[in-house]
Motif scaffolding. Structure first.
Motif, PDB file in Angstrom:
ATOM      1  N   ALA A   1      44.449   1.730  63.353  1.00 47.95           N
ATOM      2  CA  ALA A   1      45.247   0.657  62.754  1.00 47.95           C
ATOM      3  C   ALA A   1      45.306  -0.421  63.826  1.00 47.95           C
ATOM      4  O   ALA A   1      46.260  -0.487  64.607  1.00 47.95           O
ATOM      5  CB  ALA A   1      46.644   1.172  62.406  1.00 47.95           C
TER       6      ALA A   1
ATOM      7  N   GLU B   1      45.382  -3.611  66.436  1.00 47.83           N
ATOM      8  CA  GLU B   1      46.306  -4.718  66.698  1.00 47.83           C
ATOM      9  C   GLU B   1      45.835  -5.982  65.966  1.00 47.83           C
ATOM     10  O   GLU B   1      46.644  -6.720  65.402  1.00 47.83           O
ATOM     11  CB  GLU B   1      46.341  -4.956  68.209  1.00 47.83           C
ATOM     12  CG  GLU B   1      47.435  -5.870  68.659  1.00 47.83           C
ATOM     13  CD  GLU B   1      47.621  -5.840  70.172  1.00 47.83           C
ATOM     14  OE1 GLU B   1      46.796  -5.245  70.892  1.00 47.83           O
ATOM     15  OE2 GLU B   1      48.608  -6.440  70.620  1.00 47.83           O
ATOM     16  N   GLU B   2      44.502  -6.203  65.920  1.00 51.07           N
ATOM     17  CA  GLU B   2      43.952  -7.406  65.260  1.00 51.07           C
ATOM     18  C   GLU B   2      44.304  -7.412  63.774  1.00 51.07           C
ATOM     19  O   GLU B   2      44.297  -8.448  63.124  1.00 51.07           O
ATOM     20  CB  GLU B   2      42.416  -7.457  65.367  1.00 51.07           C
ATOM     21  CG  GLU B   2      41.868  -7.384  66.769  1.00 51.07           C
ATOM     22  CD  GLU B   2      41.885  -5.969  67.335  1.00 51.07           C
ATOM     23  OE1 GLU B   2      42.662  -5.756  68.299  1.00 51.07           O
ATOM     24  OE2 GLU B   2      41.171  -5.100  66.823  1.00 51.07           O
ATOM     25  N   ASN B   3      44.580  -6.240  63.200  1.00 51.71           N
ATOM     26  CA  ASN B   3      44.972  -6.176  61.791  1.00 51.71           C
ATOM     27  C   ASN B   3      46.477  -5.959  61.664  1.00 51.71           C
ATOM     28  O   ASN B   3      46.956  -5.352  60.704  1.00 51.71           O
ATOM     29  CB  ASN B   3      44.191  -5.047  61.098  1.00 51.71           C
ATOM     30  CG  ASN B   3      44.272  -5.134  59.578  1.00 51.71           C
ATOM     31  OD1 ASN B   3      44.266  -6.225  59.018  1.00 51.71           O
ATOM     32  ND2 ASN B   3      44.387  -3.988  58.914  1.00 51.71           N
ATOM     33  N   GLY B   4      47.215  -6.437  62.662  1.00 60.29           N
ATOM     34  CA  GLY B   4      48.678  -6.284  62.631  1.00 60.29           C
ATOM     35  C   GLY B   4      49.102  -4.826  62.668  1.00 60.29           C
ATOM     36  O   GLY B   4      50.164  -4.474  62.180  1.00 60.29           O
TER      37      GLY B   4
ATOM     38  N   GLN C   1      47.996  -2.516  60.993  1.00 57.09           N
ATOM     39  CA  GLN C   1      48.053  -1.952  59.643  1.00 57.09           C
ATOM     40  C   GLN C   1      46.806  -1.106  59.392  1.00 57.09           C
ATOM     41  O   GLN C   1      45.693  -1.578  59.610  1.00 57.09           O
ATOM     42  CB  GLN C   1      48.115  -3.103  58.643  1.00 57.09           C
ATOM     43  CG  GLN C   1      48.815  -2.696  57.371  1.00 57.09           C
ATOM     44  CD  GLN C   1      48.648  -3.725  56.249  1.00 57.09           C
ATOM     45  OE1 GLN C   1      48.677  -3.350  55.115  1.00 57.09           O
ATOM     46  NE2 GLN C   1      48.490  -4.980  56.559  1.00 57.09           N
TER      47      GLN C   1
ATOM     48  N   THR D   1      43.996   0.629  57.042  1.00 55.15           N
ATOM     49  CA  THR D   1      43.421   0.250  55.740  1.00 55.15           C
ATOM     50  C   THR D   1      42.871   1.495  55.041  1.00 55.15           C
ATOM     51  O   THR D   1      42.552   2.501  55.697  1.00 55.15           O
ATOM     52  CB  THR D   1      42.258  -0.744  55.924  1.00 55.15           C
ATOM     53  OG1 THR D   1      41.275  -0.123  56.751  1.00 55.15           O
ATOM     54  CG2 THR D   1      42.712  -2.039  56.538  1.00 55.15           C
TER      55      THR D   1
ATOM     56  N   SER E   1      51.032  -3.044  53.577  1.00 51.53           N
ATOM     57  CA  SER E   1      51.324  -3.894  52.412  1.00 51.53           C
ATOM     58  C   SER E   1      51.193  -3.082  51.123  1.00 51.53           C
ATOM     59  O   SER E   1      50.474  -2.072  51.073  1.00 51.53           O
ATOM     60  CB  SER E   1      50.354  -5.082  52.365  1.00 51.53           C
ATOM     61  OG  SER E   1      49.068  -4.614  51.996  1.00 51.53           O
TER      62      SER E   1
ATOM     63  N   GLU F   1      47.591  -2.637  50.053  1.00 51.23           N
ATOM     64  CA  GLU F   1      46.838  -1.625  50.796  1.00 51.23           C
ATOM     65  C   GLU F   1      47.294  -0.224  50.375  1.00 51.23           C
ATOM     66  O   GLU F   1      46.483   0.692  50.226  1.00 51.23           O
ATOM     67  CB  GLU F   1      47.053  -1.829  52.307  1.00 51.23           C
ATOM     68  CG  GLU F   1      45.963  -1.260  53.172  1.00 51.23           C
ATOM     69  CD  GLU F   1      44.567  -1.826  52.868  1.00 51.23           C
ATOM     70  OE1 GLU F   1      44.409  -3.064  52.873  1.00 51.23           O
ATOM     71  OE2 GLU F   1      43.650  -1.025  52.611  1.00 51.23           O
TER      72      GLU F   1
END
Ligand code: PMP
Ligand code: GLU
Length: 397
Positions: A146, A148-151, A153, A155, A184, A187
Motif C-alpha cells: 500500500a 506512500e505514493e498511493n496515499g 491505500q 488496491t 475508498s 476500491e
C-alpha cells in the motif's frame, strides 16, 4: 536433551514493538526521565464515567462469576444493534463472539480458519500483530504493498497480484494503523468483487471506524450479501471508548467460524471479564457524545502535529484521514550513523527524549510512527524536541 527450551512457534514470534517501546517509555518516565511518549496506540482520555459506573454497579451487585465464554447475551444484542445502526449490517446472536480485546478476536479467528501453509494477504504497512498472529496459527503472511505514493491505500490489483492457490484470507484495516489511511468506497467495492471471484475470506479490522476526520468509514461487509458472508468484521472498545485496559473486543460473521472460535475460547481463556462486559453494554447503548468529543480532540491534535512535522527538515508526512497516528517518511534524516528508522527511534529516545515507534515493525523501515493520542501541550513540546533533532541530523548528513 532438546537443543532449545522453546517451541519453534515461540522462537519465531517477534516481540511487539508497539508494546515494547511503550514499556520502555513508561520505565524511563518512572525513573524521573522527562520523555514525551508518542508510542502507544492508546487514547489518553479516561473511560467515560457512565461506562465505569455501569461496570461498578454490576461488580457491586455480584456479577462476578463465569459468563458464557463467547459473551453475555446483553452485550451480543448491543453489538448487533450497533452493527445495524452504524453499518446497516444485520447479524444473529450466533454470529457474534466477544473476546478479550480485538487482538484476541483476530487471534482466535486465525486459529479457527488457517491450516499450516495457508496464506494470508496483508497490506503493507501493517499493524505489527497481523503477521505474527498469522505465523502463530501456522499460516504464511504475504504482503500487498500500500505505497506512500498511493496515499498508503491498498488496491484490489495489488491484492490480486499476491493471490496464489494457497490464499485463504485478506486482512483489511481502514482506517489503518500505522498510516491512518482509509480505503475508498470504490476500491473496497473492487476488493469485494475480487474476494468473491477468488473464493476468499476477509478480515475487516474496523477498530478505528469512529476516528475519522471528514471521510466516512464504510465496512466492506456492507457491499452486498455475498461479501458480507465472506467478511469477518472485528471491532472493539479500546479506541472509540478509551477502554484499552478492559480487554474487550468482538467479531461478527459466519456462524460456523464463530462457533469454532467459541470452542477455541472455551478451551483457552473462557469468557472475557464479566463486569467489563456490562460496562461495554453501556458503552454501546448509552450516550455516544463522548465518542464525538474524543474524535474532535484527535482531529485538532492531528492538525497540530501535521503542521509541525511538515515544517521540519528531512521529514515528510501524508495527512491521515483516520485513527490517531502519523507515519512520517524520515528518509531525509537518515545517514551512515542513522541508517534506518530503528536507529533513528533509538537516537530520538536517548538523545532527544521523545518516544516513537520505528517503522520496521510495520514493514516500513524508512518511516516512524507517532501516536498523537496525547495532549496538545505534550505534542508541542515533543515537536520542539523533534525539530531540534531533525535540524541537527540533517546537518550531520
Ligand atoms: N487492531 C488494530 C489495528 C489495532 O491498532 C489494535 C491496537 N490496540 C487492535 C486491533 C487491538 O485492540 P484491542 O485488543 O485493544 O481491542
Ligand atoms: N494497537 C496499539 C498500537 O499499535 C496498542 C499496542 C498493541 O496492541 O500493539 O500501539
Amino acid at each position: 536433551m532438546k537443543t532449545s527450551l522453546l517451541s519453534e512457534r515461540a522462537q519465531n514470534a517477534l516481540p511487539s514493538p508497539t508494546l515494547g517501546i511503550t514499556a520502555r517509555i513508561k520505565a524511563l518516565q518512572a525513573q524521573g526521565v522527562n520523555v514525551i511518549g508518542f508510542g502507544a496506540g492508546e487514547p489518553d482520555f479516561d473511560t467515560p464515567e457512565h461506562v465505569k459506573a455501569a461496570a461498578i454497579r454490576s461488580l457491586q451487585s455480584g456479577f462476578t462469576k463465569y459468563t458464557p465464554s463467547s459473551g453475555i447475551e446483553a452485550l451480543k444484542d448491543a453489538i448487533i444493534a450497533k452493527l445495524e445502526r452504524d453499518q446497516g449490517l444485520r447479524y444473529r446472536r450466533s454470529q457474534i463472539i466477544v473476546s478479550c480485546g480485538a487482538k484476541h478476536s483476530i487471534y482466535n479467528l486465525l486459529q479457527a480458519v488457517l491450516n499450516p501453509g495457508d496464506e494470508v494477504i496483508i497490506p503493507r504497512p501493517y499493524w505489527v500483530s497481523y503477521p505474527e498472529q498469522v505465523k502463530l496459527a501456522g499460516g504464511v503472511p504475504i504482503f500487498a504493498d500500500a505505497p506512500e505514493e498511493n496515499g498508503f491505500q491498498v488496491t484490489a490489483a495489488a491484492i490480486e497480484a499476491a493471490i496464489t492457490p494457497r490464499t485463504r484470507l485478506v486482512i483489511l484495516n481502514s482506517p489503518s494503523n500505522p498510516t491512518g489511511a482509509m480505503i475508498s468506497a470504490e476500491e473496497l467495492a473492487r476488493i469485494a468483487t475480487l474476494v468473491a471471484r477468488r473464493n476468499l475470506l476477509v478480515l475487516s479490522d474496523e477498530i478505528y471506524e469512529h476516528l475519522t476526520y471528514g471521510v466516512a468509514h464504510v465496512s466492506i461487509a456492507s457491499f452486498g450479501e455475498e461479501i458480507k458472508q465472506r467478511t469477518l468484521v472485528v471491532n472493539g472498545f479500546s479506541k472509540a471508548y478509551s477502554m484499552t485496559g478492559w480487554r474487550l473486543g468482538y467479531l461478527a460473521g459466519d456462524e460456523k467460524i464463530v462457533a469454532a472460535m467459541g470452542r477455541i475460547q472455551d478451551q483457552s481463556t473462557s469468557n472475557p471479564v464479566s463486569f467489563a462486559q456490562v460496562g461495554a453494554v453501556e458503552a454501546l447503548n448509552g450516550d455516544q457524545t463522548c465518542v464525538e468529543e474524543m474524535r474532535a480532540a484527535f482531529q485538532e491534535r492531528r492538525d497540530v502535529i501535521m503542521a509541525r512535522l511538515n515544517a521540519m527538515p528531512g521529514i515528510s508526512c501524508l495527512r491521515p484521514d483516520g485513527a490517531f497516528y502519523v507515519f512520517p517518511n524520515v528518509s531525509g534524516l537518515l545517514s551512515s550513523r542513522i541508517p534506518d528508522g530503528d536507529v533513528l527511534a533509538e537516537c530520538l529516545l536517548t538523545e532527544a527524549y521523545i518516544g516513537v515507534v520505528p517503522g520496521s515493525g510495520f514493514g516500513a523501515p524508512r518511516h516512524i510512527r507517532l501516536s498523537y493520542a496525547t495532549s496538545i501541550k505534550a505534542i508541542q513540546e515533543g515537536m520542539d524536541r523533534l525539530q531540534k533533532a531533525a535540524e541537527r541530523l540533517v546537518n550531520e548528513r
